[in-house]
Design a protein around this motif. Sequence first.
Motif: not given
Length: 238
Positions: A183, A211, A215, A224, A232
């Motif tokens: 990631t 990502n 989040t 992360l 992740s």
Amino acid sequence: MENIKDTSIYRNPVILQSEDLTKYILETAVYPREPEALKELRKATENHPWGFMATLPEAGQLMTILLKLLNPKKTLEVGVFTGYSLLLTALNIPHDGKITAIDIDRKSYEVGLPVIKKAGVEHKIDFIESPALPILDNLLEDPTNEGSFDFAFIDADKENYVKYHERIIKLVKVGGLLVYDNTLWGGRVAWPEEDVPQHAKSGRQAAIEFNKTITQDSRVEFALTSIGDGLSVCRRIV
């Protein structure tokens, strides 16, 4: 105690991503603890033309701890390649544990299959040769599969990570873990767009979008990490 104002020495990406530091981590902390079966499979993968795609052993070391803490009996793996992470999972779940493993390329899986058989864990693995999305959709058609998996590891085509997540989050139970590899995309998620090679742009953009999605996903707790190529770790909470 001295007041340190310049914290750049702790956050310098050149230092943190140096080959020397990676070598130190591997030789000091990873290789001495790597089980012989995983070492054998890793060595076999080095001869594969796409060997760089394998799960990195330092990431595998963290996964081992997560698996032992969670003690899952029903797991899911999307993207198998030669099977390093698959063997790692099989070694760290109970004897009657099961892994649904999905990959489009059985030939690569068969590179590691002799080692998996030698380790005595093949009975834990249900390998399905197929694109992942149709299989995930098929699993969701059976209501009994929802929330029935304890753990999922995803290391497949990055462009579909968001789609995989939307399906797998329904399959993993509350309190279960979803772990995604690559990631950080070789660190390129933080590069200026103009510095990214053409062949890496689609993967970089997919990683950035994934990502951002994770989040903002209130259904998971999320970390992360910069271990390996970016790992992740998501814990489903809703």
